[in-house]
Every structure is written in C-alpha cells, then in structure tokens.
Design a protein around this motif. Structure first.
Motif, PDB file in Angstrom:
ATOM      1  N   GLY A 119     -11.838   7.853 -36.481  1.00 24.44           N
ATOM      2  CA  GLY A 119     -12.727   6.943 -36.983  1.00 24.44           C
ATOM      3  C   GLY A 119     -14.130   7.314 -36.273  1.00 24.44           C
ATOM      4  N   SER A 120     -15.113   6.676 -36.817  1.00 26.80           N
ATOM      5  CA  SER A 120     -16.460   6.719 -36.074  1.00 26.80           C
ATOM      6  C   SER A 120     -17.548   5.989 -36.585  1.00 26.80           C
ATOM      7  CB  SER A 120     -17.228   8.475 -36.036  1.00 26.80           C
ATOM      8  OG  SER A 120     -17.347   8.874 -37.321  1.00 26.80           O
ATOM      9  N   ARG A 121     -18.382   5.750 -36.168  1.00 24.45           N
ATOM     10  CA  ARG A 121     -19.712   5.240 -36.571  1.00 24.45           C
ATOM     11  C   ARG A 121     -20.896   5.621 -35.706  1.00 24.45           C
ATOM     12  NH1 ARG A 121     -21.439   0.915 -33.170  1.00 24.45           N
ATOM     13  NH2 ARG A 121     -19.798   0.132 -31.801  1.00 24.45           N
ATOM     14  N   LEU A 122     -22.174   5.515 -36.319  1.00 22.16           N
ATOM     15  CA  LEU A 122     -23.162   6.077 -35.817  1.00 22.16           C
ATOM     16  C   LEU A 122     -24.053   4.804 -35.653  1.00 22.16           C
ATOM     17  CD1 LEU A 122     -24.624   8.685 -34.918  1.00 22.16           C
ATOM     18  CD2 LEU A 122     -26.113   8.731 -37.037  1.00 22.16           C
ATOM     19  N   ARG A 123     -24.373   4.603 -33.976  1.00 17.73           N
ATOM     20  CA  ARG A 123     -25.219   3.568 -33.775  1.00 17.73           C
ATOM     21  C   ARG A 123     -26.614   3.759 -34.036  1.00 17.73           C
ATOM     22  NH1 ARG A 123     -23.602   2.570 -27.441  1.00 17.73           N
ATOM     23  NH2 ARG A 123     -25.399   3.612 -27.397  1.00 17.73           N
ATOM     24  N   PRO A 124     -27.288   2.450 -34.083  1.00 15.66           N
ATOM     25  CA  PRO A 124     -28.760   2.956 -34.595  1.00 15.66           C
ATOM     26  C   PRO A 124     -29.409   3.618 -33.540  1.00 15.66           C
ATOM     27  CG  PRO A 124     -28.215   0.519 -34.698  1.00 15.66           C
ATOM     28  CD  PRO A 124     -26.978   1.324 -34.124  1.00 15.66           C
ATOM     29  N   ASP A 125     -29.041   3.743 -32.321  1.00 13.96           N
ATOM     30  CA  ASP A 125     -29.709   4.519 -31.373  1.00 13.96           C
ATOM     31  C   ASP A 125     -29.434   6.173 -31.567  1.00 13.96           C
ATOM     32  OD1 ASP A 125     -27.163   4.415 -30.149  1.00 13.96           O
ATOM     33  OD2 ASP A 125     -27.894   3.693 -28.305  1.00 13.96           O
ATOM     34  N   GLY A 126     -28.430   6.428 -32.596  1.00 12.59           N
ATOM     35  CA  GLY A 126     -28.125   7.884 -32.644  1.00 12.59           C
ATOM     36  C   GLY A 126     -26.700   8.326 -31.911  1.00 12.59           C
ATOM     37  N   VAL A 127     -26.092   7.274 -31.118  1.00 13.47           N
ATOM     38  CA  VAL A 127     -25.026   7.918 -30.468  1.00 13.47           C
ATOM     39  C   VAL A 127     -23.839   7.623 -31.428  1.00 13.47           C
ATOM     40  CG1 VAL A 127     -23.469   6.916 -28.500  1.00 13.47           C
ATOM     41  CG2 VAL A 127     -26.035   6.782 -28.254  1.00 13.47           C
ATOM     42  N   LYS A 128     -22.992   8.459 -31.301  1.00 13.58           N
ATOM     43  CA  LYS A 128     -21.830   8.531 -32.140  1.00 13.58           C
ATOM     44  C   LYS A 128     -20.384   7.611 -31.409  1.00 13.58           C
ATOM     45  CE  LYS A 128     -18.352  11.210 -34.883  1.00 13.58           C
ATOM     46  NZ  LYS A 128     -18.184  12.479 -35.522  1.00 13.58           N
ATOM     47  N   ILE A 129     -20.008   6.799 -31.933  1.00 15.01           N
ATOM     48  CA  ILE A 129     -18.692   6.207 -31.187  1.00 15.01           C
ATOM     49  C   ILE A 129     -17.600   6.686 -32.062  1.00 15.01           C
ATOM     50  CG2 ILE A 129     -17.705   3.900 -30.738  1.00 15.01           C
ATOM     51  CD1 ILE A 129     -20.290   4.482 -29.259  1.00 15.01           C
ATOM     52  N   GLY A 140     -25.767 -19.746 -33.773  1.00 19.32           N
ATOM     53  CA  GLY A 140     -26.826 -19.718 -32.437  1.00 19.32           C
ATOM     54  C   GLY A 140     -26.758 -18.435 -31.762  1.00 19.32           C
ATOM     55  N   VAL A 141     -25.960 -17.545 -32.159  1.00 17.67           N
ATOM     56  CA  VAL A 141     -25.713 -16.194 -31.370  1.00 17.67           C
ATOM     57  C   VAL A 141     -25.853 -15.057 -32.684  1.00 17.67           C
ATOM     58  CG1 VAL A 141     -24.178 -14.866 -30.215  1.00 17.67           C
ATOM     59  CG2 VAL A 141     -24.070 -17.497 -30.099  1.00 17.67           C
ATOM     60  N   ARG A 142     -26.624 -14.094 -32.327  1.00 12.74           N
ATOM     61  CA  ARG A 142     -26.897 -13.202 -33.261  1.00 12.74           C
ATOM     62  C   ARG A 142     -26.125 -11.876 -33.080  1.00 12.74           C
ATOM     63  NH1 ARG A 142     -30.622 -12.145 -36.833  1.00 12.74           N
ATOM     64  NH2 ARG A 142     -31.710 -13.712 -36.372  1.00 12.74           N
ATOM     65  N   PRO A 143     -25.341 -11.529 -33.932  1.00 16.29           N
ATOM     66  CA  PRO A 143     -24.411 -10.317 -33.895  1.00 16.29           C
ATOM     67  C   PRO A 143     -25.465  -8.975 -33.754  1.00 16.29           C
ATOM     68  CG  PRO A 143     -23.634 -11.749 -35.711  1.00 16.29           C
ATOM     69  CD  PRO A 143     -24.943 -12.258 -35.436  1.00 16.29           C
ATOM     70  N   ALA A 144     -24.876  -8.084 -32.905  1.00 13.96           N
ATOM     71  CA  ALA A 144     -25.727  -6.828 -32.734  1.00 13.96           C
ATOM     72  C   ALA A 144     -25.491  -5.993 -33.780  1.00 13.96           C
ATOM     73  CB  ALA A 144     -25.426  -6.494 -31.300  1.00 13.96           C
ATOM     74  N   ILE A 145     -26.164  -4.903 -34.312  1.00 17.77           N
ATOM     75  CA  ILE A 145     -25.925  -4.095 -35.517  1.00 17.77           C
ATOM     76  C   ILE A 145     -25.005  -3.074 -34.668  1.00 17.77           C
ATOM     77  CG2 ILE A 145     -26.931  -2.478 -36.749  1.00 17.77           C
ATOM     78  CD1 ILE A 145     -27.508  -5.441 -37.727  1.00 17.77           C
ATOM     79  N   GLY A 146     -24.093  -2.743 -35.376  1.00 16.21           N
ATOM     80  CA  GLY A 146     -23.062  -1.718 -34.784  1.00 16.21           C
ATOM     81  C   GLY A 146     -23.605  -0.238 -35.106  1.00 16.21           C
ATOM     82  N   GLY A 147     -23.902  -0.121 -36.544  1.00 17.53           N
ATOM     83  CA  GLY A 147     -24.147   1.167 -36.973  1.00 17.53           C
ATOM     84  C   GLY A 147     -23.360   1.433 -38.434  1.00 17.53           C
ATOM     85  N   GLN A 148     -23.266   2.669 -38.608  1.00 15.16           N
ATOM     86  CA  GLN A 148     -22.750   3.352 -39.927  1.00 15.16           C
ATOM     87  C   GLN A 148     -21.674   3.921 -39.893  1.00 15.16           C
ATOM     88  OE1 GLN A 148     -26.330   5.582 -41.070  1.00 15.16           O
ATOM     89  NE2 GLN A 148     -26.136   4.288 -43.076  1.00 15.16           N
ATOM     90  N   HIS A 149     -20.566   3.729 -40.964  1.00 16.10           N
ATOM     91  CA  HIS A 149     -19.490   4.560 -40.691  1.00 16.10           C
ATOM     92  C   HIS A 149     -19.641   5.534 -41.840  1.00 16.10           C
ATOM     93  CE1 HIS A 149     -17.951   0.427 -39.650  1.00 16.10           C
ATOM     94  NE2 HIS A 149     -17.368   0.993 -38.720  1.00 16.10           N
ATOM     95  N   PRO A 150     -19.041   6.759 -41.872  1.00 16.95           N
ATOM     96  CA  PRO A 150     -19.115   7.875 -42.804  1.00 16.95           C
ATOM     97  C   PRO A 150     -18.402   7.237 -44.030  1.00 16.95           C
ATOM     98  CG  PRO A 150     -17.596   8.549 -41.003  1.00 16.95           C
ATOM     99  CD  PRO A 150     -18.103   7.038 -40.578  1.00 16.95           C
TER     100      PRO A 150
END
Length: 195
Positions: free
Chosen positions: A115-125, A30-40
């Motif tokens: 390490g990093s990932r690129l969120r769907p909004d283009g922000v790099k974490i 009953g809870v939807r996980p949020a899309i985190g993004g892509q790892h390289p």
C-alpha cells in the motif's frame, strides 16, 4: 510458534467529503487533522494522532482521481454519503508470522499487499498490510486488518496526542484529553447520533 506482538496502529473513519470532515473535527474537537495524502485507489486522507503510536485515519473518495475499477477500500463506495468508523489496523513487526498465526487460529486477514500514499509534499509513504477483497470483512470491521510496523510515523514527530477518557456514546458525545508538549487540555466532542 509464538506470534509477534501486535498493537493498535490506527482507526479508519470513512467520510464522504474529506475537507468538510477535517473542518468539522477541527471545530468540534479543537484539533485540526493533518492532510495525509492520496492513495492510488481513489481515496485521500487526513490523520489525527491518538497517542504516540496510534492515530485516526479520516478517509474519503478523492474527487481528483478516477473511480477505481475494483472500488475503493473499506466499502466506501457501498455506503456513499455516510460517515462511520469502518475498521482498525493492528501493527506488527513481522507481518508474515502474524498473518500465519492468525490463519492457524481460524482468522483469514486476507492477502498481504503493498500500500502507499503520496503526501502533499511529494513524499511517498509505503507499507504492507492484509486486505480482503469485498466488504464487509469477517467481523464487519471489528476484527482488525494487519499492518507491518513502520519506524517513522508519517515523517514527522507527533505534535499532539488525543487520549479517550470516557465513553458517552449513549449521549452522542465523548470526552478526550489533548496533550500538547507538557500542557494538557480537556475537550468534550459531540457526535451526531444516527437515526
């Protein structure tokens, strides 16, 4: 030397198909996980808060990326088609000191890497963590890898939290609390048992 404090940062749940896993978790919990993004390194993820500083990372091969030459993290390529909890991360404010303290106690958490990932909004974490080459790691994933603390969790405040109440693993289910603002909801989630 007193090592810095550590805390549970996140659990890593590897799945073969991210979209299918997100839909299944949303339907069952009953809870939807949020899309985190892509790892390289050929994976992408979704995130589900488990508390104010802890989350579940649902990670899968990313079909839009080529296969990485050294394989994907967490042994994802070694057991394709399986959904399983593979490991967890311990967060520390001083990765170098915690890593050194672990070594003095006989635990090699691996090399410290970026390490990093690129969120769907283009922000790099970005973050720094330990990583052992090859799978499974010592302790078969039961011993955590180390991660430097981040002050901002995915650029957004935690909207909800999931707190485990009781373990009913033998029945293939678990009960959790979901806290949304000041309202509490109790959920019961069933998990398929592996043969």
């Amino acid at each position: 030397m007193t090592p810095p404090s550590i805390r549970t940062d996140h659990l890593v749940y590897a799945v073969p198909d991210l979209a299918a896993a997100v839909e299944r978790i949303a339907a069952e919990w009953g809870v939807r996980p949020a899309i985190g993004g892509q790892h390289p390194n050929g994976t992408h993820n979704a995130l589900l808060a488990l508390g104010p500083h802890t989350y579940l990372e649902i990670i899968a091969p990313d079909p839009t990326q080529p296969d990485p030459p050294l394989g994907r993290n967490f042994g994802i390529d070694e057991r394709p088609g399986e959904s399983r909890l593979v490991t967890w991360a311990a967060s520390t404010p001083d990765l170098a000191a915690t890593h050194a303290a672990a070594l003095t106690q006989g635990y090699d958490a691996g090399a410290v890497m970026d390490g990093s990932r690129l969120r769907p909004d283009g922000v790099k974490i970005a973050w720094r963590s330990t990583r052992l080459v090859g799978w499974p790691p010592p302790g078969d994933g039961l011993v955590p890898f180390l991660l430097v603390s981040r002050s901002i969790r995915h650029g957004q405040p935690v909207v909800f939290s999931v707190f485990p109440l009781q373990d009913e693993e033998e029945k293939g289910q678990a009960t959790v609390f979901v806290r949304e603002s000041t309202d509490f909801i109790r959920l019961s989630a069933k998990f398929p048992k592996e043969a």
